[in-house]
Design a protein around this motif. Structure first.
Motif, PDB file in Angstrom:
ATOM      1  N   UNK A  48       0.887  -1.351  -0.120  1.00 27.59           N
ATOM      2  CA  UNK A  48       0.001  -0.039  -0.001  1.00 27.59           C
ATOM      3  C   UNK A  48       0.798   1.361  -0.037  1.00 27.59           C
ATOM      4  N   UNK A  49       0.385   2.260  -0.948  1.00 20.90           N
ATOM      5  CA  UNK A  49       1.306   3.385  -0.924  1.00 20.90           C
ATOM      6  C   UNK A  49       1.355   4.012   0.289  1.00 20.90           C
ATOM      7  N   UNK A  50       0.372   4.333   0.787  1.00 23.00           N
ATOM      8  CA  UNK A  50       0.215   4.977   2.234  1.00 23.00           C
ATOM      9  C   UNK A  50       0.966   4.483   3.298  1.00 23.00           C
ATOM     10  N   UNK A  53       4.685   5.098   2.470  1.00 20.12           N
ATOM     11  CA  UNK A  53       5.234   6.375   2.838  1.00 20.12           C
ATOM     12  C   UNK A  53       5.383   6.665   4.466  1.00 20.12           C
ATOM     13  N   UNK A  54       4.373   6.033   5.029  1.00 24.84           N
ATOM     14  CA  UNK A  54       4.625   5.975   6.716  1.00 24.84           C
ATOM     15  C   UNK A  54       5.825   5.317   7.086  1.00 24.84           C
ATOM     16  N   UNK A  57       8.780   7.486   6.300  1.00 26.61           N
ATOM     17  CA  UNK A  57       9.014   8.306   7.183  1.00 26.61           C
ATOM     18  C   UNK A  57       9.604   7.964   8.657  1.00 26.61           C
ATOM     19  N   UNK A  61      13.162   9.079  10.223  1.00 23.61           N
ATOM     20  CA  UNK A  61      12.754   9.706  11.296  1.00 23.61           C
ATOM     21  C   UNK A  61      13.697   8.975  12.566  1.00 23.61           C
ATOM     22  N   UNK A  74      14.427  11.594   7.121  1.00 24.39           N
ATOM     23  CA  UNK A  74      12.954  11.434   7.209  1.00 24.39           C
ATOM     24  C   UNK A  74      12.491  11.999   5.545  1.00 24.39           C
ATOM     25  N   UNK A  75      12.905  13.267   5.174  1.00 25.31           N
ATOM     26  CA  UNK A  75      12.518  13.815   4.138  1.00 25.31           C
ATOM     27  C   UNK A  75      13.258  12.931   2.904  1.00 25.31           C
ATOM     28  N   UNK A  78      11.442   9.651   2.467  1.00 22.77           N
ATOM     29  CA  UNK A  78      10.093   9.870   1.920  1.00 22.77           C
ATOM     30  C   UNK A  78      10.135   9.900   0.422  1.00 22.77           C
ATOM     31  N   UNK A  79      11.157  10.656   0.016  1.00 22.91           N
ATOM     32  CA  UNK A  79      11.099  11.105  -1.251  1.00 22.91           C
ATOM     33  C   UNK A  79      11.374   9.658  -2.194  1.00 22.91           C
ATOM     34  N   UNK A  82       8.301   7.780  -2.529  1.00 23.31           N
ATOM     35  CA  UNK A  82       7.658   8.383  -3.673  1.00 23.31           C
ATOM     36  C   UNK A  82       7.823   7.826  -4.782  1.00 23.31           C
TER      37      UNK A  82
ATOM     38  N   UNK B  12      -4.440  10.844  -2.894  1.00 25.79           N
ATOM     39  CA  UNK B  12      -4.081  11.041  -1.469  1.00 25.79           C
ATOM     40  C   UNK B  12      -2.788  10.569  -1.108  1.00 25.79           C
ATOM     41  N   UNK B  13      -2.097   9.765  -1.889  1.00 24.53           N
ATOM     42  CA  UNK B  13      -0.785   9.118  -1.563  1.00 24.53           C
ATOM     43  C   UNK B  13       0.261  10.542  -1.717  1.00 24.53           C
ATOM     44  N   UNK B  16      -0.412  12.784   1.161  1.00 15.72           N
ATOM     45  CA  UNK B  16       0.295  12.282   2.298  1.00 15.72           C
ATOM     46  C   UNK B  16       1.742  12.637   2.121  1.00 15.72           C
ATOM     47  N   UNK B  17       2.108  12.296   0.991  1.00 17.94           N
ATOM     48  CA  UNK B  17       3.716  12.581   0.976  1.00 17.94           C
ATOM     49  C   UNK B  17       4.019  14.125   1.289  1.00 17.94           C
ATOM     50  N   UNK B  20       3.712  14.661   4.910  1.00 17.00           N
ATOM     51  CA  UNK B  20       4.786  14.130   5.757  1.00 17.00           C
ATOM     52  C   UNK B  20       5.927  14.888   5.630  1.00 17.00           C
ATOM     53  N   UNK B  21       6.449  15.295   4.240  1.00 17.41           N
ATOM     54  CA  UNK B  21       7.585  16.327   4.068  1.00 17.41           C
ATOM     55  C   UNK B  21       7.290  17.308   4.739  1.00 17.41           C
ATOM     56  N   UNK B  24       8.543  16.739   7.942  1.00 21.12           N
ATOM     57  CA  UNK B  24      10.033  16.620   8.167  1.00 21.12           C
ATOM     58  C   UNK B  24      10.833  17.899   8.235  1.00 21.12           C
TER      59      UNK B  24
END
Lengths: 169, 277
Positions: A48-50, A53-54, A57, A61, A74-75, A78-79, A82, B12-13, B16-17, B20-21, B24
């Protein structure tokens, strides 16, 4: 269950490896290899994409907490999360053979490398740019990115060779 | 509204990104004083620039009022400045003292009409007898001598500027002290002539010509122009000097009308002497 435990183990070991070993690796000023992004890369392809991402993150972190660097990792992680689907789409274009696992054994060396190298380069670029927080003398950031990426790729590839050379089920 | 919700759901993804960014980023700014300072400095630079442009635009809209205020302040300051005072010496037994008595008062005024292309040019000012202006008062501006008041009505005055063939004033070579009559030959609006200078006077091109008190209307030392050229008239044995005017008569906005408070006393005194001769 077994699979999830394996993931947790990978998470912990990668973080430990990064924080305790690699971050004290102060050979040259610009050499800062990061191996923890591997965890993001080996998560299930259909995740799952979400959730991805979590997890990214959270991983970033965690590293940040140990490094007192705020949210740079974290940033950057996260990238990476994505763009991961994009990278996957690139390496699985020939035919629609679904990959069930993303490691060296299943993908083979060429595919794995073409997945790993851009991922690490982009992640490091984002990370070091954010760490510098300025565009002046940007060539230094690029230099750092290249050197560190090379080393990270080397280390990650070695890890994969050690642990996931054979495709397992 | 529905479309917005659909858009949010479809992406939504990515949203969400972004969220969260943002978190951060906040952590980064919190932890790192360098990034905090550069971040706030650059945003301050951007907002500062924006505010500066807005302020400039606002200032531009207020220019008229600002100029008025400045002209009034200048007049007040000139009146206070030492050159406007007439020194009276008072020597007592033990103390040598200097008392100052106000001699020159400056009245600011705006030029409502001006010409410079005719052979006789005029200026119209927006102050008149109601403001204390009288015929014969001198007019100057920040650049130098402008002219003399010729006619006065209740609210307006007309001035003979230096570029009027009857707008003569007394001019003095600042360096040597020789004085003569400054008048206009009607040709160029940025050139006047200083006539009747003694043959033996020494001066250079570039020397300043200033007003002289002998004109009875101007304080001493107000600039008139700069020497350009000189010719000796062999018949009269006087030198005529070409002067480049310092005031720009094509572009006069604000002037000061000079009121010499002691003029009446001098005039009366002279009259007494002439009458008794």
């Amino acid at each position: 269950m077994n699979r999830n435990i394996r993931y947790i183990l990978s998470f912990i070991s990668l973080v430990v490896l990064q924080v305790l070993v690699l971050n004290n690796f102060q050979l040259f000023g610009y050499l800062n290899p990061k191996v923890y992004p591997l965890f993001i890369l080996i998560l299930p392809p259909k995740i799952n994409r979400a959730l991805l991402l979590f997890i990214a993150f959270g991983l970033g972190l965690t590293i940040d907490v140990f490094e007192n660097s705020g949210g740079v990792h974290a940033s950057a992680t996260l990238f990476l999360a994505l763009i991961r689907p994009l990278l996957l789409r690139i390496i699985t274009t020939p035919g629609s053979n679904d990959v069930s696992k993303l490691n060296l054994g299943f993908l083979g060396i060429p595919k794995f490398l073409s997945y790993l190298i851009p991922a690490i380069l982009l992640h490091h670029l984002w990370l070091f740019t954010l760490e510098a927080f300025t565009f002046s003398n940007y060539y230094l950031v690029l230099y750092e990115t290249l050197i560190s990426s090379a080393f990270s790729i080397l280390l990650i590839f070695t890890l994969e060779l050690l642990f996931n050379r054979n495709s397992e089920e | 509204m529905q479309k917005l919700i659909n858009f949010l759901i479809r992406n939504y993804s990515f949203i969400l990104f972004l969220v969260l960014q943002l978190i951060a980023f906040v952590f980064i700014l919190q932890a790192n004083s360098f990034s905090r300072s550069t971040f706030f400095n650059s945003t301050r630079a951007v907002s500062g620039e924006m505010l500066e442009k807005y302020h400039n635009a606002k200032e531009f809209a207020n220019l008229k009022r600002t100029n008025q205020i400045l002209a009034e302040e200048n007049a007040r300051l000139r009146s206070i400045s030492k050159e406007s005072y007439f020194p009276m010496f008072s020597i007592s037994d033990t103390v040598i003292d200097t008392l100052y008595n106000q001699q020159y008062v400056y009245i600011p005024s705006k030029v409502v009409n001006s010409t410079y292309t005719y052979s006789n040019n005029h200026l119209t000012l927006n102050k008149g007898s109601n403001n204390g202006i009288q015929k014969g008062m001198g007019v100057i501006n920040a650049e130098g001598v402008i002219g003399k008041v010729k006619e006065v009505s209740e609210n307006y005055s007309v001035v003979y500027p230096l570029i009027h063939q009857k707008g003569q004033v007394t001019g003095r070579i600042k360096s040597s002290g020789h004085f003569g009559e400054v008048s206009w030959n009607g040709k160029d609006y940025d050139r006047v002539q200083l006539n009747k200078i003694q043959r033996h006077a020494t001066f250079d091109i570039g020397d300043t010509i200033v007003s002289d008190q002998r004109s009875e209307i101007f304080p001493s030392g107000i600039p008139i122009g700069v020497i350009q050229d000189s010719t000796l008239n062999y018949e009269t044995q006087f030198i005529s000097i070409e002067i480049d005017l310092l005031p720009d008569f094509t572009n006069i906005e604000y002037v000061y009308i000079v009121n010499d408070l002691l003029k009446e006393e001098r005039t009366n005194l002279k009259q007494k002497v002439v009458e008794n001769e």
